[in-house]
Design a protein around this motif. Structure first.
Motif, mmCIF file in Angstrom:
data_model
loop_
_atom_site.group_PDB
_atom_site.id
_atom_site.type_symbol
_atom_site.label_atom_id
_atom_site.label_comp_id
_atom_site.label_asym_id
_atom_site.label_seq_id
_atom_site.Cartn_x
_atom_site.Cartn_y
_atom_site.Cartn_z
ATOM 1 N N GLY A 40 -30.203 -17.376 50.238
ATOM 2 C CA GLY A 40 -31.192 -18.307 49.845
ATOM 3 C C GLY A 40 -32.578 -18.426 50.218
ATOM 4 N N PHE A 41 -32.711 -17.361 51.129
ATOM 5 C CA PHE A 41 -34.315 -17.735 51.810
ATOM 6 C C PHE A 41 -35.229 -17.437 50.633
ATOM 7 C CE2 PHE A 41 -38.346 -16.191 53.680
ATOM 8 C CZ PHE A 41 -38.241 -16.943 54.766
ATOM 9 N N LYS A 42 -36.205 -18.299 51.009
ATOM 10 C CA LYS A 42 -37.117 -18.529 49.727
ATOM 11 C C LYS A 42 -38.540 -18.895 50.195
ATOM 12 C CE LYS A 42 -34.991 -18.148 45.651
ATOM 13 N NZ LYS A 42 -34.804 -19.339 44.907
ATOM 14 N N ASN A 43 -38.674 -19.646 51.318
ATOM 15 C CA ASN A 43 -39.952 -20.345 51.859
ATOM 16 C C ASN A 43 -39.998 -20.273 53.506
ATOM 17 O OD1 ASN A 43 -42.196 -21.290 50.940
ATOM 18 N ND2 ASN A 43 -41.599 -23.406 50.763
ATOM 19 N N GLY A 44 -41.134 -19.843 53.879
ATOM 20 C CA GLY A 44 -41.354 -19.661 55.444
ATOM 21 C C GLY A 44 -42.850 -20.035 55.680
ATOM 22 N N MET A 45 -43.194 -20.710 56.823
ATOM 23 C CA MET A 45 -44.550 -21.242 57.081
ATOM 24 C C MET A 45 -44.697 -20.955 58.524
ATOM 25 S SD MET A 45 -46.337 -24.859 56.294
ATOM 26 C CE MET A 45 -44.863 -25.882 56.787
ATOM 27 N N ILE A 46 -46.094 -20.495 58.905
ATOM 28 C CA ILE A 46 -46.543 -20.672 60.402
ATOM 29 C C ILE A 46 -47.740 -21.765 60.359
ATOM 30 C CG2 ILE A 46 -47.464 -19.412 62.305
ATOM 31 C CD1 ILE A 46 -46.656 -16.842 61.027
ATOM 32 N N LEU A 47 -47.656 -22.629 61.100
ATOM 33 C CA LEU A 47 -48.601 -23.944 60.732
ATOM 34 C C LEU A 47 -49.967 -23.589 61.415
ATOM 35 C CD1 LEU A 47 -46.101 -26.919 61.649
ATOM 36 C CD2 LEU A 47 -47.517 -26.626 59.389
ATOM 37 N N ARG A 48 -50.111 -22.821 62.461
ATOM 38 C CA ARG A 48 -51.194 -22.593 63.002
ATOM 39 C C ARG A 48 -51.322 -21.219 63.416
ATOM 40 N NH1 ARG A 48 -52.906 -27.087 66.889
ATOM 41 N NH2 ARG A 48 -51.037 -26.574 67.927
ATOM 42 N N TYR A 49 -52.615 -20.518 63.273
ATOM 43 C CA TYR A 49 -52.950 -19.405 64.146
ATOM 44 C C TYR A 49 -54.132 -19.719 65.449
ATOM 45 C CZ TYR A 49 -55.257 -15.292 65.624
ATOM 46 O OH TYR A 49 -55.885 -14.038 66.188
ATOM 47 N N GLU A 50 -54.100 -19.422 66.631
ATOM 48 C CA GLU A 50 -54.789 -19.997 67.589
ATOM 49 C C GLU A 50 -55.892 -19.159 67.445
ATOM 50 O OE1 GLU A 50 -51.838 -20.849 71.578
ATOM 51 O OE2 GLU A 50 -52.973 -18.941 71.487
ATOM 52 N N ASP A 79 -52.396 -33.889 60.690
ATOM 53 C CA ASP A 79 -51.317 -34.992 61.307
ATOM 54 C C ASP A 79 -50.156 -34.347 61.959
ATOM 55 O OD1 ASP A 79 -53.136 -36.766 60.472
ATOM 56 O OD2 ASP A 79 -52.099 -37.557 58.907
ATOM 57 N N ILE A 80 -49.611 -33.518 61.240
ATOM 58 C CA ILE A 80 -48.256 -32.890 61.942
ATOM 59 C C ILE A 80 -48.932 -31.744 63.408
ATOM 60 C CG2 ILE A 80 -46.924 -31.056 61.703
ATOM 61 C CD1 ILE A 80 -46.520 -31.620 58.952
ATOM 62 N N LEU A 81 -49.965 -31.297 63.335
ATOM 63 C CA LEU A 81 -50.328 -30.378 64.413
ATOM 64 C C LEU A 81 -50.669 -31.382 65.565
ATOM 65 C CD1 LEU A 81 -52.227 -27.472 62.482
ATOM 66 C CD2 LEU A 81 -49.896 -27.296 63.970
ATOM 67 N N ALA A 82 -51.431 -32.434 65.194
ATOM 68 C CA ALA A 82 -51.933 -33.175 66.251
ATOM 69 C C ALA A 82 -50.794 -34.225 66.932
ATOM 70 C CB ALA A 82 -53.048 -34.438 65.579
ATOM 71 N N GLU A 83 -49.764 -34.460 66.158
ATOM 72 C CA GLU A 83 -48.659 -35.037 66.476
ATOM 73 C C GLU A 83 -47.872 -33.962 67.421
ATOM 74 O OE1 GLU A 83 -45.035 -38.164 65.357
ATOM 75 O OE2 GLU A 83 -46.552 -37.234 63.782
ATOM 76 N N PHE A 84 -47.685 -32.807 67.124
ATOM 77 C CA PHE A 84 -47.006 -31.863 67.722
ATOM 78 C C PHE A 84 -47.969 -31.678 69.173
ATOM 79 C CE2 PHE A 84 -46.401 -26.879 68.136
ATOM 80 C CZ PHE A 84 -45.339 -27.117 68.982
ATOM 81 N N ASP A 85 -49.075 -31.454 69.012
ATOM 82 C CA ASP A 85 -50.006 -31.245 70.384
ATOM 83 C C ASP A 85 -49.787 -32.487 71.422
ATOM 84 O OD1 ASP A 85 -50.979 -28.836 69.645
ATOM 85 O OD2 ASP A 85 -52.940 -29.739 68.574
ATOM 86 N N ARG A 86 -49.589 -33.600 70.765
ATOM 87 C CA ARG A 86 -49.379 -34.962 71.687
ATOM 88 C C ARG A 86 -48.037 -34.896 72.276
ATOM 89 N NH1 ARG A 86 -52.207 -37.648 67.747
ATOM 90 N NH2 ARG A 86 -50.306 -38.335 66.440
ATOM 91 N N ALA A 87 -47.070 -34.239 71.634
ATOM 92 C CA ALA A 87 -45.689 -34.347 72.069
ATOM 93 C C ALA A 87 -45.579 -33.090 73.156
ATOM 94 C CB ALA A 87 -44.741 -33.969 70.950
ATOM 95 N N ILE A 88 -46.451 -32.216 72.922
ATOM 96 C CA ILE A 88 -46.407 -30.910 73.995
ATOM 97 C C ILE A 88 -46.848 -31.409 75.237
ATOM 98 C CG2 ILE A 88 -47.439 -28.607 74.608
ATOM 99 C CD1 ILE A 88 -47.174 -27.932 71.810
#
Length: 319
Positions: free
Chosen positions: A183-193, A19-28
């Protein structure tokens, strides 16, 4: 892609990410059609803030805005952050101002550091520049780190990694700079093309044995699941990944299902080592759920390794 199964909650986490990625694509798409362009990262910020506010316990509020080091210091400087997670039950909101994102989470709010439990920087695409900019922003709070509560942590969220950047080893070196951010603990890359089924997880690994301290090689920084070896169960019941390509070596995450069986998921990892610590970038199908669970663990002030938790875990194969 094999049929995915998993532990309780996996379908919901998988749906959240889609849902996050679909909404991101629509926003782009909407941004590209506008005569005045805005940053893709701004759109992703708004979408992630909305998800976080729905996901996190009620005692936490999510906003963009300003970190106030100390309200009793008349010469204070304001520090902007894309995502501020704070204790809504105790924190005063010193002021509020409108932002282009008209949601409640998008309004700029000024929150004292002593009530902030997490700060995240958000970038649409992972590049050398976006990595550097995000780390520089997170490092701005280093000078007043003592003002934050004991369960504070920071992190970075990227929208996507482009296919043509799969051999950009410099990204690993740049990401290792997150060790300098308080305090860095967490990172994420939501998608790889190159494989939209996988998500990247970024963490700092410490106390690395000298014999495993290796850096640049011919291996890509990301690898699609269909290019990794097959999951095989041996006669003795053990599980291995059968792979003949030394540049695309996978490891397996194995979870007991309680009935004598196991759920197995392949993951692909790359490291960049600096002295006794290193950057760990791991790709697999359930990293979004791992990110979400680790976020909750960090907010609770618990450093227990996330692999000890199976809620939301996704499996490519059960044996």
């Amino acid at each position: 892609m094999p049929e995915i199964t998993g532990m309780f909650g996996w379908k919901q986490f998988d749906r959240n990410r889609k849902d996050i990625l679909a909404e991101f694509d629509r926003a782009i798409e909407l941004i590209e059609d506008r005569p005045v362009k805005t940053e893709h990262g701004d759109a992703l910020e708004a979408i992630v803030r909305k998800w976080l506010q729905e996901f996190l316990p009620e005692k936490y509020a999510v906003t963009s805005g300003f970190v106030i080091p100390n309200i009793y210091n008349p010469g204070m400087k304001l520090y902007h952050s894309d995502i501020i997670i704070y204790n809504r039950l105790e924190a005063p909101v010193l002021w509020t101002q409108d932002n282009a994102d008209q949601s409640e989470q998008g309004k700029y709010r000024a929150i004292p550091a002593k009530h902030i439990v997490a700060l995240y920087e958000v970038k649409a695409q992972i590049t050398e520049r976006s990595i550097g900019d995000a780390i520089d922003k997170l490092c701005e709070i280093n000078d007043f780190s003592s003002e934050f509560p004991s369960n504070f942590h920071s992190g970075i969220i990227f929208g996507y990694l482009k296919y043509e950047n799969r051999y950009k080893h410099k990204f690993l070196e740049k990401l290792a700079g997150t060790n300098n951010a308080f305090g860095f603990k967490n990172g994420m890359i939501l998608r790889y093309e190159g494989d939209e089924s996988i998500c990247g997880h970024i963490s700092i690994r410490r106390d690395i044995p000298e014999d495993s301290r290796t850096n640049y090689s011919t291996r890509p920084i990301v690898c699609p699941m269909n290019e990794l070896g097959e999951i095989m169960q041996n006669e003795d019941g053990s599980v291995t990944i059968q792979n003949t390509d030394e540049n695309k070596i996978a490891s397996a995450s194995i979870v007991s299902l309680g009935d004598g069986g196991y759920g197995v998921t392949r993951n692909y990892s790359r490291f960049f080592n600096v002295d006794d610590y290193g950057l760990n970038l791991t790709w697999t199908i359930d990293n979004f759920s791992e990110f979400a669970i680790k976020l909750l663990i960090n907010l609770d002030g618990n450093d227990q390794p996330v692999q000890n938790f199976s809620f939301g875990k996704m499996f490519e194969k059960t044996v």
